[in-house]
Write a protein that holds these residues in place. Sequence first.
Motif, mmCIF file in Angstrom:
data_model
loop_
_atom_site.group_PDB
_atom_site.id
_atom_site.type_symbol
_atom_site.label_atom_id
_atom_site.label_comp_id
_atom_site.label_asym_id
_atom_site.label_seq_id
_atom_site.Cartn_x
_atom_site.Cartn_y
_atom_site.Cartn_z
ATOM 1 N N HIS A 14 0.686 -1.899 -0.050
ATOM 2 C CA HIS A 14 -0.100 0.159 0.078
ATOM 3 C C HIS A 14 0.795 1.637 0.139
ATOM 4 N N CYS A 15 1.778 0.979 1.344
ATOM 5 C CA CYS A 15 3.147 2.370 1.019
ATOM 6 C C CYS A 15 3.464 2.075 -0.288
ATOM 7 N N ALA A 16 3.631 1.072 -0.730
ATOM 8 C CA ALA A 16 4.811 1.765 -2.055
ATOM 9 C C ALA A 16 3.813 2.461 -3.340
ATOM 10 N N LEU A 17 2.425 2.163 -3.785
ATOM 11 C CA LEU A 17 1.232 2.194 -4.815
ATOM 12 C C LEU A 17 1.509 3.922 -4.052
ATOM 13 N N LYS A 18 1.260 4.384 -2.756
ATOM 14 C CA LYS A 18 1.071 6.006 -2.941
ATOM 15 C C LYS A 18 2.437 6.472 -2.943
ATOM 16 N N LEU A 19 3.403 5.993 -2.543
ATOM 17 C CA LEU A 19 4.748 6.386 -3.168
ATOM 18 C C LEU A 19 4.722 6.458 -4.247
ATOM 19 N N ASP A 45 13.005 12.924 -21.914
ATOM 20 C CA ASP A 45 14.526 12.814 -22.826
ATOM 21 C C ASP A 45 15.153 13.951 -22.469
ATOM 22 N N THR A 46 15.001 15.305 -22.195
ATOM 23 C CA THR A 46 15.195 16.925 -21.325
ATOM 24 C C THR A 46 15.423 16.375 -20.383
ATOM 25 N N LEU A 47 15.330 15.967 -19.381
ATOM 26 C CA LEU A 47 15.862 15.738 -17.839
ATOM 27 C C LEU A 47 17.587 14.706 -18.429
ATOM 28 N N CYS A 48 18.312 14.449 -17.606
ATOM 29 C CA CYS A 48 19.363 14.001 -17.648
ATOM 30 C C CYS A 48 19.416 12.856 -16.606
ATOM 31 N N GLU A 49 19.705 11.665 -16.383
ATOM 32 C CA GLU A 49 19.551 10.751 -15.288
ATOM 33 C C GLU A 49 19.423 11.441 -13.936
ATOM 34 N N GLU A 50 21.211 11.785 -13.594
ATOM 35 C CA GLU A 50 21.456 12.677 -12.081
ATOM 36 C C GLU A 50 19.584 13.742 -12.024
ATOM 37 N N ASP A 51 19.279 13.948 -13.058
ATOM 38 C CA ASP A 51 17.838 15.455 -12.808
ATOM 39 C C ASP A 51 16.379 13.697 -12.260
ATOM 40 N N VAL A 52 16.251 12.915 -12.722
ATOM 41 C CA VAL A 52 15.382 12.065 -12.640
ATOM 42 C C VAL A 52 15.982 11.503 -10.848
ATOM 43 N N PHE A 53 16.991 10.997 -10.861
ATOM 44 C CA PHE A 53 17.644 10.366 -9.440
ATOM 45 C C PHE A 53 17.131 11.274 -8.192
ATOM 46 N N LYS A 54 17.583 12.596 -8.609
ATOM 47 C CA LYS A 54 17.445 13.725 -7.216
ATOM 48 C C LYS A 54 15.414 13.973 -6.977
ATOM 49 N N ILE A 55 15.317 14.378 -8.197
ATOM 50 C CA ILE A 55 13.673 14.361 -7.906
ATOM 51 C C ILE A 55 12.582 13.237 -7.094
ATOM 52 N N ALA A 56 13.793 11.589 -7.458
ATOM 53 C CA ALA A 56 12.958 10.602 -7.300
ATOM 54 C C ALA A 56 13.235 10.560 -5.885
ATOM 55 N N ASP A 58 14.339 13.367 -3.338
ATOM 56 C CA ASP A 58 13.915 14.145 -3.367
ATOM 57 C C ASP A 58 12.162 13.384 -2.107
ATOM 58 N N ILE A 59 11.486 13.226 -3.337
ATOM 59 C CA ILE A 59 9.999 12.701 -2.794
ATOM 60 C C ILE A 59 10.091 11.441 -1.958
ATOM 61 N N ALA A 60 11.429 10.710 -2.538
ATOM 62 C CA ALA A 60 11.053 9.049 -1.284
ATOM 63 C C ALA A 60 11.526 9.683 0.489
ATOM 64 N N PHE A 61 12.528 10.641 0.246
ATOM 65 C CA PHE A 61 12.961 10.660 1.184
ATOM 66 C C PHE A 61 11.667 11.735 1.729
ATOM 67 N N ASN A 62 10.866 12.942 1.493
ATOM 68 C CA ASN A 62 9.856 13.062 1.983
ATOM 69 C C ASN A 62 9.227 12.536 2.557
ATOM 70 N N PHE A 63 8.474 11.558 1.690
ATOM 71 C CA PHE A 63 7.921 10.181 1.641
ATOM 72 C C PHE A 63 7.756 9.880 3.353
ATOM 73 N N ASP A 64 8.741 9.410 3.118
ATOM 74 C CA ASP A 64 9.645 8.459 4.522
ATOM 75 C C ASP A 64 11.040 8.631 4.565
ATOM 76 N N SER A 65 11.397 8.794 5.404
ATOM 77 C CA SER A 65 13.044 8.858 5.173
ATOM 78 C C SER A 65 13.695 7.565 5.235
ATOM 79 N N ASN A 66 13.178 6.722 5.378
ATOM 80 C CA ASN A 66 14.177 4.981 5.428
ATOM 81 C C ASN A 66 13.826 4.999 5.084
ATOM 82 N N VAL A 67 13.531 5.355 3.017
ATOM 83 C CA VAL A 67 13.214 5.020 1.728
ATOM 84 C C VAL A 67 14.264 5.260 0.966
#
Length: 73
Positions: A14-19, A45-56, A58-67
């Motif tokens: 359920h948490c995985a689905l929310k994230l 394709d306008t985003l670089c790999e590093e940008d995608v990683f950073k955005i994802a 940050d979202i994961a950390f804000n969802f739960d700092s253990n993710v």
Amino acid sequence: MRLRFDIKGIDCPHCALKLEKMIKDKFENAVINFAASSLVIDAKDTLCEEDVFKIASDIAFNFDSNVKISLRD
């Protein structure tokens, strides 16, 4: 561009689905496979790999700092 990540620290499907929904809002598509501990993101394709990683990350950390996510080889 499609990127694959390992994802750790999610306790339940359920948490995985929310994230997944939160990440999907920022990209063209995102899928978390809870059983395989994986995250696949389709990004513009306008985003670089590093940008995608950073955005994802940050979202994961804000969802739960253990993710934590890490790029698969």
